[in-house]
Design a protein around this motif. Structure first.
Motif, PDB file in Angstrom:
ATOM      1  N   LEU A   1     -23.784  34.757 -30.228  1.00 49.61           N
ATOM      2  CA  LEU A   1     -24.296  34.074 -29.338  1.00 49.61           C
ATOM      3  C   LEU A   1     -23.314  32.807 -29.048  1.00 49.61           C
ATOM      4  CD1 LEU A   1     -27.065  33.586 -27.913  1.00 49.61           C
ATOM      5  CD2 LEU A   1     -27.333  32.912 -30.635  1.00 49.61           C
ATOM      6  N   GLY A   2     -23.040  31.739 -29.929  1.00 53.09           N
ATOM      7  CA  GLY A   2     -22.262  30.477 -29.602  1.00 53.09           C
ATOM      8  C   GLY A   2     -21.352  30.462 -28.619  1.00 53.09           C
ATOM      9  N   GLU A   3     -20.344  31.449 -28.188  1.00 53.86           N
ATOM     10  CA  GLU A   3     -19.199  30.952 -27.105  1.00 53.86           C
ATOM     11  C   GLU A   3     -20.159  31.401 -25.828  1.00 53.86           C
ATOM     12  OE1 GLU A   3     -16.519  31.295 -25.789  1.00 53.86           O
ATOM     13  OE2 GLU A   3     -16.202  30.462 -27.561  1.00 53.86           O
ATOM     14  N   LEU A   4     -21.325  32.082 -25.781  1.00 55.23           N
ATOM     15  CA  LEU A   4     -22.155  32.437 -24.672  1.00 55.23           C
ATOM     16  C   LEU A   4     -23.080  31.255 -23.830  1.00 55.23           C
ATOM     17  CD1 LEU A   4     -23.971  35.797 -25.653  1.00 55.23           C
ATOM     18  CD2 LEU A   4     -22.173  35.444 -22.983  1.00 55.23           C
ATOM     19  N   VAL A   5     -23.234  30.370 -25.439  1.00 58.28           N
ATOM     20  CA  VAL A   5     -24.022  29.442 -25.381  1.00 58.28           C
ATOM     21  C   VAL A   5     -22.901  28.065 -24.579  1.00 58.28           C
ATOM     22  CG1 VAL A   5     -25.291  27.573 -26.030  1.00 58.28           C
ATOM     23  CG2 VAL A   5     -26.304  29.589 -26.588  1.00 58.28           C
ATOM     24  N   ARG A   6     -21.831  28.067 -25.218  1.00 63.61           N
ATOM     25  CA  ARG A   6     -20.759  27.238 -24.690  1.00 63.61           C
ATOM     26  C   ARG A   6     -20.075  27.048 -23.227  1.00 63.61           C
ATOM     27  NH1 ARG A   6     -19.682  27.875 -30.286  1.00 63.61           N
ATOM     28  NH2 ARG A   6     -18.763  29.146 -30.272  1.00 63.61           N
TER      29      ARG A   6
ATOM     30  N   LEU B   1     -24.615  35.051 -16.701  1.00 61.56           N
ATOM     31  CA  LEU B   1     -24.020  34.618 -18.725  1.00 61.56           C
ATOM     32  C   LEU B   1     -25.571  34.346 -19.259  1.00 61.56           C
ATOM     33  CD1 LEU B   1     -21.744  31.638 -18.421  1.00 61.56           C
ATOM     34  CD2 LEU B   1     -21.615  33.818 -20.080  1.00 61.56           C
ATOM     35  N   ARG B   2     -26.620  34.048 -18.817  1.00 66.39           N
ATOM     36  CA  ARG B   2     -28.698  33.841 -18.543  1.00 66.39           C
ATOM     37  C   ARG B   2     -28.660  35.006 -19.884  1.00 66.39           C
ATOM     38  NH1 ARG B   2     -30.610  29.683 -14.203  1.00 66.39           N
ATOM     39  NH2 ARG B   2     -30.053  27.324 -15.697  1.00 66.39           N
ATOM     40  N   THR B   3     -28.365  36.263 -18.274  1.00 64.33           N
ATOM     41  CA  THR B   3     -28.801  37.657 -19.016  1.00 64.33           C
ATOM     42  C   THR B   3     -28.264  38.504 -20.189  1.00 64.33           C
ATOM     43  OG1 THR B   3     -29.563  38.413 -17.021  1.00 64.33           O
ATOM     44  CG2 THR B   3     -28.823  40.324 -18.411  1.00 64.33           C
ATOM     45  N   ASP B   4     -27.047  37.428 -20.106  1.00 62.54           N
ATOM     46  CA  ASP B   4     -26.241  38.438 -21.552  1.00 62.54           C
ATOM     47  C   ASP B   4     -26.469  37.276 -22.789  1.00 62.54           C
ATOM     48  OD1 ASP B   4     -24.524  39.847 -20.014  1.00 62.54           O
ATOM     49  OD2 ASP B   4     -22.736  38.172 -20.289  1.00 62.54           O
ATOM     50  N   TYR B   5     -26.342  36.177 -22.788  1.00 62.31           N
ATOM     51  CA  TYR B   5     -27.382  34.883 -23.680  1.00 62.31           C
ATOM     52  C   TYR B   5     -28.788  35.747 -24.487  1.00 62.31           C
ATOM     53  CZ  TYR B   5     -29.981  30.957 -26.201  1.00 62.31           C
ATOM     54  OH  TYR B   5     -30.639  30.845 -27.337  1.00 62.31           O
ATOM     55  N   ALA B   6     -29.827  36.237 -23.359  1.00 67.35           N
ATOM     56  CA  ALA B   6     -30.873  36.905 -23.610  1.00 67.35           C
ATOM     57  C   ALA B   6     -30.569  38.281 -24.569  1.00 67.35           C
ATOM     58  CB  ALA B   6     -31.706  37.521 -22.390  1.00 67.35           C
ATOM     59  N   ASN B   7     -29.622  39.297 -23.764  1.00 68.05           N
ATOM     60  CA  ASN B   7     -29.826  39.969 -24.559  1.00 68.05           C
ATOM     61  C   ASN B   7     -28.910  39.766 -25.765  1.00 68.05           C
ATOM     62  OD1 ASN B   7     -30.604  41.742 -22.115  1.00 68.05           O
ATOM     63  ND2 ASN B   7     -28.233  42.110 -21.203  1.00 68.05           N
TER      64      ASN B   7
ATOM     65  N   GLN C   1     -30.841  40.735 -29.856  1.00 72.92           N
ATOM     66  CA  GLN C   1     -30.248  41.522 -31.240  1.00 72.92           C
ATOM     67  C   GLN C   1     -30.564  40.459 -32.055  1.00 72.92           C
ATOM     68  OE1 GLN C   1     -25.955  42.133 -29.513  1.00 72.92           O
ATOM     69  NE2 GLN C   1     -27.182  43.766 -27.756  1.00 72.92           N
ATOM     70  N   LEU C   2     -29.742  39.398 -31.682  1.00 76.05           N
ATOM     71  CA  LEU C   2     -30.075  38.913 -33.283  1.00 76.05           C
ATOM     72  C   LEU C   2     -31.477  38.612 -33.872  1.00 76.05           C
ATOM     73  CD1 LEU C   2     -28.876  36.718 -34.842  1.00 76.05           C
ATOM     74  CD2 LEU C   2     -29.272  34.925 -33.525  1.00 76.05           C
ATOM     75  N   HIS C   3     -32.611  38.417 -32.947  1.00 78.96           N
ATOM     76  CA  HIS C   3     -33.880  38.346 -33.659  1.00 78.96           C
ATOM     77  C   HIS C   3     -34.274  39.295 -34.142  1.00 78.96           C
ATOM     78  CE1 HIS C   3     -38.465  37.636 -32.960  1.00 78.96           C
ATOM     79  NE2 HIS C   3     -38.566  38.954 -32.927  1.00 78.96           N
ATOM     80  N   ARG C   4     -34.182  41.051 -33.749  1.00 77.79           N
ATOM     81  CA  ARG C   4     -33.820  41.864 -34.446  1.00 77.79           C
ATOM     82  C   ARG C   4     -33.399  42.156 -35.892  1.00 77.79           C
ATOM     83  NH1 ARG C   4     -33.392  44.290 -29.552  1.00 77.79           N
ATOM     84  NH2 ARG C   4     -31.042  44.369 -28.814  1.00 77.79           N
ATOM     85  N   ALA C   5     -32.191  41.952 -35.932  1.00 78.96           N
ATOM     86  CA  ALA C   5     -31.557  41.614 -37.728  1.00 78.96           C
ATOM     87  C   ALA C   5     -32.068  40.665 -38.165  1.00 78.96           C
ATOM     88  CB  ALA C   5     -29.675  40.941 -37.035  1.00 78.96           C
ATOM     89  N   ARG C   6     -32.063  39.198 -37.541  1.00 82.69           N
ATOM     90  CA  ARG C   6     -33.337  38.141 -37.940  1.00 82.69           C
ATOM     91  C   ARG C   6     -34.634  39.189 -38.531  1.00 82.69           C
ATOM     92  NH1 ARG C   6     -32.470  33.300 -35.085  1.00 82.69           N
ATOM     93  NH2 ARG C   6     -30.173  32.726 -35.803  1.00 82.69           N
TER      94      ARG C   6
ATOM     95  N   GLU D   1     -39.863  30.760 -24.580  1.00 84.93           N
ATOM     96  CA  GLU D   1     -40.062  28.860 -23.778  1.00 84.93           C
ATOM     97  C   GLU D   1     -38.796  28.190 -24.121  1.00 84.93           C
ATOM     98  OE1 GLU D   1     -41.852  28.204 -27.104  1.00 84.93           O
ATOM     99  OE2 GLU D   1     -41.728  29.801 -25.923  1.00 84.93           O
ATOM    100  N   ALA D   2     -37.974  28.731 -26.068  1.00 91.02           N
ATOM    101  CA  ALA D   2     -37.025  27.901 -26.292  1.00 91.02           C
ATOM    102  C   ALA D   2     -35.941  27.621 -25.586  1.00 91.02           C
ATOM    103  CB  ALA D   2     -37.046  28.659 -28.256  1.00 91.02           C
ATOM    104  N   PRO D   3     -35.253  26.259 -25.331  1.00 89.09           N
ATOM    105  CA  PRO D   3     -34.115  26.033 -25.057  1.00 89.09           C
ATOM    106  C   PRO D   3     -32.882  27.201 -25.288  1.00 89.09           C
ATOM    107  CG  PRO D   3     -34.764  24.753 -26.268  1.00 89.09           C
ATOM    108  CD  PRO D   3     -35.699  25.658 -26.084  1.00 89.09           C
ATOM    109  N   VAL D   4     -31.671  26.952 -24.641  1.00 91.46           N
ATOM    110  CA  VAL D   4     -30.504  28.056 -24.911  1.00 91.46           C
ATOM    111  C   VAL D   4     -29.851  27.034 -25.711  1.00 91.46           C
ATOM    112  CG1 VAL D   4     -28.675  28.584 -24.742  1.00 91.46           C
ATOM    113  CG2 VAL D   4     -30.285  28.896 -22.259  1.00 91.46           C
ATOM    114  N   SER D   5     -29.569  27.849 -27.372  1.00 92.99           N
ATOM    115  CA  SER D   5     -29.421  27.230 -28.238  1.00 92.99           C
ATOM    116  C   SER D   5     -28.175  28.179 -28.880  1.00 92.99           C
ATOM    117  CB  SER D   5     -30.563  27.259 -29.316  1.00 92.99           C
ATOM    118  OG  SER D   5     -29.888  26.626 -30.134  1.00 92.99           O
ATOM    119  N   VAL D   6     -27.013  27.769 -29.530  1.00 93.72           N
ATOM    120  CA  VAL D   6     -26.643  28.141 -30.403  1.00 93.72           C
ATOM    121  C   VAL D   6     -26.903  29.362 -31.415  1.00 93.72           C
ATOM    122  CG1 VAL D   6     -23.981  27.237 -30.065  1.00 93.72           C
ATOM    123  CG2 VAL D   6     -25.686  26.673 -32.321  1.00 93.72           C
ATOM    124  N   SER D   7     -27.897  29.181 -32.256  1.00 89.91           N
ATOM    125  CA  SER D   7     -28.787  29.585 -33.089  1.00 89.91           C
ATOM    126  C   SER D   7     -30.572  30.286 -32.826  1.00 89.91           C
ATOM    127  CB  SER D   7     -29.400  29.116 -33.927  1.00 89.91           C
ATOM    128  OG  SER D   7     -31.068  28.050 -33.570  1.00 89.91           O
ATOM    129  N   GLY D   8     -29.825  30.645 -31.369  1.00 91.34           N
ATOM    130  CA  GLY D   8     -30.605  31.855 -30.758  1.00 91.34           C
ATOM    131  C   GLY D   8     -32.479  31.257 -30.237  1.00 91.34           C
TER     132      GLY D   8
END
Length: 557
Positions: free
Chosen positions: A159-164, A353-359, A363-368, A402-409
Motif C-alpha cells: 500500500l505504501g508503494e502505491l501511495v508514493r 493507481l487510485r483503483t489499485d490503492y482502493a483494492n 484487502q488490508l481492511h479485510r485482513a485487519r 472519505e479518508a484521504p490516501v494514506s500509507v496506513s489505508g
C-alpha cells in the motif's frame, strides 16, 4: 532497553543513578515515597511537558539523562540513522529544565527539539497507567498494534508503494496541468509570441549587419564625396599627387644611397610607403565603386530595423537578443504543448493507481477485521484472568470512504472495552479507573506480545484495586511479558513484586531539613524483607518472613 537512568534535582530527588537490566524490575515503597516521580522523570525525558515545578527547591535546574541499549530497538536505530544521530548500539538522551521552566534537549550529544524526544521516545519506551505518555490511547498506535498482531507488514508495504507512486503522479499532474485559466492564458500567449517572432524571423548577428548597412546607406553621399577627394589626393595626375611625390622621393634617395650607404634605410622606408599608398588607393577605389545612393534600400533597412526594435521593446530585451528569445519561447511552448500529451498519460495512470490503492486498502481492511477478531478475543480472555470477570474487549475497524490516501489505508481502528457487567464498551480514554486502564493495557500487551516493537514497557500501579490470586496472575503476566524485553513496574502488592527479576526500593528521607527520595537495588535478603513489609506492614514477624520466602520460591519455580 533502558540501561542507565540519572536524575538530579528533580522534584524531591537529589542525585540518583540507576543501572537497569533486562527482564522484569519492580519498584516498591511506602505510599508517598516517590515511586511515581521516577515515572514522571522518565516521561519528562521522553518529551512530556515541563515547568518550573519540576526543579527541586533551592536548585537552578533539573537534569535527567538516560542510556538506551538499541540492540532490540530497530525502529529507534532507523530513526537515529535517518537524522544522522546514530552512535553504534547505544543512545544517550539528556534533558535540562531551568528554574524558569525553559528546557534544553540533547540526543547523542546533539541539540534536539522537544518533538524529537517524543518521536524517538515512542520507539523506546511505552508507559502504561495514569500517565499522559501512553501510546495505547492514540488511534494510530491502536492501528499499529493491530497491524503488528496480524503480521500485516507486507500489505502495508504494498500500500505504501502505491501511495508514493500516486502522490508523485499527482504532483506531476499539478505541475503540468494547464487547463485552468492561468495555464490556458500562458499557452495562448506563448503561441502568439512565437508566431509573431517567427513571422519576423530574426537571425543571429542580423542586427549588427543592419546597423552597419544603415550607417553606410544613410551616409552614402558623404562617403562618395570625401572618398573621391581622398582618392584625388593620392592619384590625381593633374596635380602633384601623394603617390607621385613619394615616387620622386624614392628615386632621389636611390641615387643618394648609391653614393652613401647611410641613405639606404630612408630609401627603403619611402619605397614601402609608396607601395602602401598605392594599395590604399586601390582599396579606396574598390570601396567607392561599391557605394551608391539607394533610397529604396535605405527605406527597406530602416523598416526592418524598426520592426526588430518594436518586438525587442515588447519582449523587454535588446534587438540583438531577439533570436535567442525566439528559441527560448519556442522551447517553452514545446514543453507546454508536450505536457498536455504527458498530462493525459499521467491522468490515466493516476486513475489506475487510485483503483489499485482502493483494492489494496480493501484487502488490508479485510485482513485487519480478521486480526481484530483474534486480538479482541485474546484480550477479553486476558481481562478475565486479570480480575475483570465481566471484561469485554472489542476492536472496531471502520473503512472510511472519505479518508484521504494514506500509507496506513483508509481504516479507523478503535479499541473499546467494558470492565463491568451491563456496561457498554467505551473508548479506552473514557475508562475511569487508572488501575483498570493499566490492567487493560497489560492484557492488550500480553495478547500482542511479540508484536510490539517497543523494547521497554512501564506499568504504573497495574495492581490497583486487585489482590490475592488475581495479583499473582498479574505478576506472572508481567514476568512473561518481560521475557520479550524489559518491564518496569510500580507496585504495592507482594504477589506482583515476587515475580520480578530485579527489585528496587523507593524510600523518602529527611536530611538536614530537606526531603529527598532514594532508590536502592535489593539483594536476595533485602528482597525477602521488602516482600514481608508489603505483606505485613510495619511489624515483620518470622511467619511473615517465611511467607515472603515461600512466595518468592514459588515465583522462581
Amino acid at each position: 532497553m533502558l540501561s542507565e537512568l540519572a536524575i538530579r534535582d528533580f522534584a524531591i530527588i537529589d542525585d540518583l543513578q540507576l543501572n537497569l537490566g533486562a527482564g522484569m524490575t519492580v519498584l516498591s515503597g511506602e505510599t508517598g515515597a516517590g515511586k511515581s516521580i521516577l515515572i514522571d522523570a522518565l516521561g519528562l525525558l521522553l518529551g512530556d511537558r515541563a515547568d518550573a515545578s519540576a526543579v527541586r527547591d533551592g536548585r537552578d535546574r533539573a537534569e535527567i539523562s538516560a542510556i538506551f541499549d538499541l540492540t532490540d530497538a530497530p525502529a529507534a536505530r532507523t530513526w537515529l540513522s535517518d537524522r544522522e544521530l546514530a552512535d553504534e548500539s547505544e543512545c544517550l538522551i539528556r534533558r535540562v529544565v531551568s528554574r524558569e521552566g525553559r528546557s534544553r534537549h540533547w540526543i547523542n550529544g546533539s541539540p534536539a527539539a522537544g518533538r524529537d524526544l517524543r518521536e524517538l521516545g515512542e520507539h523506546l519506551v511505552d508507559i502504561h497507567g495514569q500517565h499522559a505518555h501512553q501510546s495505547l490511547l492514540r488511534p494510530g498506535a491502536q492501528r499499529d498494534l493491530l497491524d503488528e498482531h496480524g503480521h500485516l507488514a507486507p500489505q502495508l508495504a504494498a500500500l505504501g508503494e502505491l501511495v508514493r507512486e500516486l502522490q508523485a503522479c499527482e504532483r506531476n499532474i499539478h505541475e503540468l496541468d494547464a487547463t485552468d485559466d492561468a495555464g490556458q492564458s500562458r499557452l495562448e500567449l506563448l503561441q502568439f509570441q512565437v508566431a509573431e517572432l517567427q513571422a519576423l524571423a530574426p537571425v543571429p548577428d542580423e542586427w549588427e549587419a543592419l546597423t552597419a548597412e544603415h550607417r553606410r546607406l544613410a551616409n552614402a553621399e558623404q562617403l562618395l564625396r570625401d572618398g573621391q577627394s581622398l582618392l584625388a589626393l593620392l592619384t590625381d595626375e593633374d596635380t602633384a599627387s601623394a603617390i607621385d611625390r613619394l615616387g620622386q622621393a624614392e628615386r632621389q634617395l636611390g641615387d643618394l644611397s648609391a653614393l652613401d650607404d647611410g641613405f639606404a634605410g630612408p630609401a627603403e622606408l619611402i619605397s614601402g610607403a609608396r607601395i602602401q599608398a598605392q594599395e590604399a588607393a586601390d582599396d579606396l577605389r574598390r570601396q567607392l565603386d561599391g557605394i551608391a545612393l539607394d533610397p529604396e534600400r535605405l527605406a527597406t533597412v530602416e523598416s526592418r530595423m524598426e520592426a526588430i526594435q518594436d518586438l525587442a521593446r515588447k519582449h523587454q530585451c535588446r534587438p540583438a537578443e531577439l533570436p535567442a528569445q525566439l528559441d527560448e519561447l519556442t522551447a517553452a511552448l514545446e514543453r507546454l504543448e508536450g505536457g498536455r500529451t504527458r498530462l493525459a498519460e499521467l491522468q490515466t495512470r493516476r486513475d489506475q493507481l487510485r483503483t489499485d490503492y482502493a483494492n489494496t486498502a480493501n484487502q488490508l481492511h479485510r485482513a485487519r477485521r480478521e486480526a481484530a477478531g483474534t486480538l479482541a478475543a485474546a484480550v477479553t480472555e486476558g481481562l478475565r484472568d486479570l480480575g475483570m470477570p465481566a471484561g469485554l474487549f472489542e476492536i472496531d475497524v471502520e473503512a472510511r470512504s472519505e479518508a484521504p490516501v494514506s500509507v496506513s489505508g483508509h481504516d479507523r481502528v478503535h479499541f473499546r472495552v467494558s470492565a463491568n457487567p451491563g456496561q457498554a464498551p467505551r473508548s479506552l480514554e473514557r475508562v475511569a479507573s487508572g488501575g483498570e486502564l493499566s490492567r487493560i493495557s497489560l492484557a492488550i500487551q500480553m495478547a500482542a506480545v511479540g508484536g510490539t516493537p517497543i523494547p521497554t514497557l512501564v506499568f504504573d500501579e497495574v495492581d490497583a484495586g486487585i489482590g490475592g490470586g488475581v495479583a499473582e496472575i498479574v505478576g506472572r503476566c508481567l514476568r512473561r511479558l518481560a521475557d520479550q524485553g524489559q518491564v518496569l513496574c510500580v507496585t504495592h502488592l507482594p504477589q506482583v513484586a515476587a515475580q520480578a527479576r530485579h527489585h528496587l526500593q523507593v524510600a523518602k528521607q529527611v536530611v538536614d531539613g530537606h526531603t529527598r527520595t532514594d532508590i536502592r537495588a535489593l539483594d536476595d535478603d533485602a528482597r525477602i524483607e521488602e516482600l514481608a513489609r508489603m505483606l505485613g506492614g510495619l511489624e515483620i514477624t518470622e511467619r511473615t518472613l517465611d511467607h515472603a520466602r515461600e512466595m518468592r520460591d514459588r515465583a522462581e519455580s
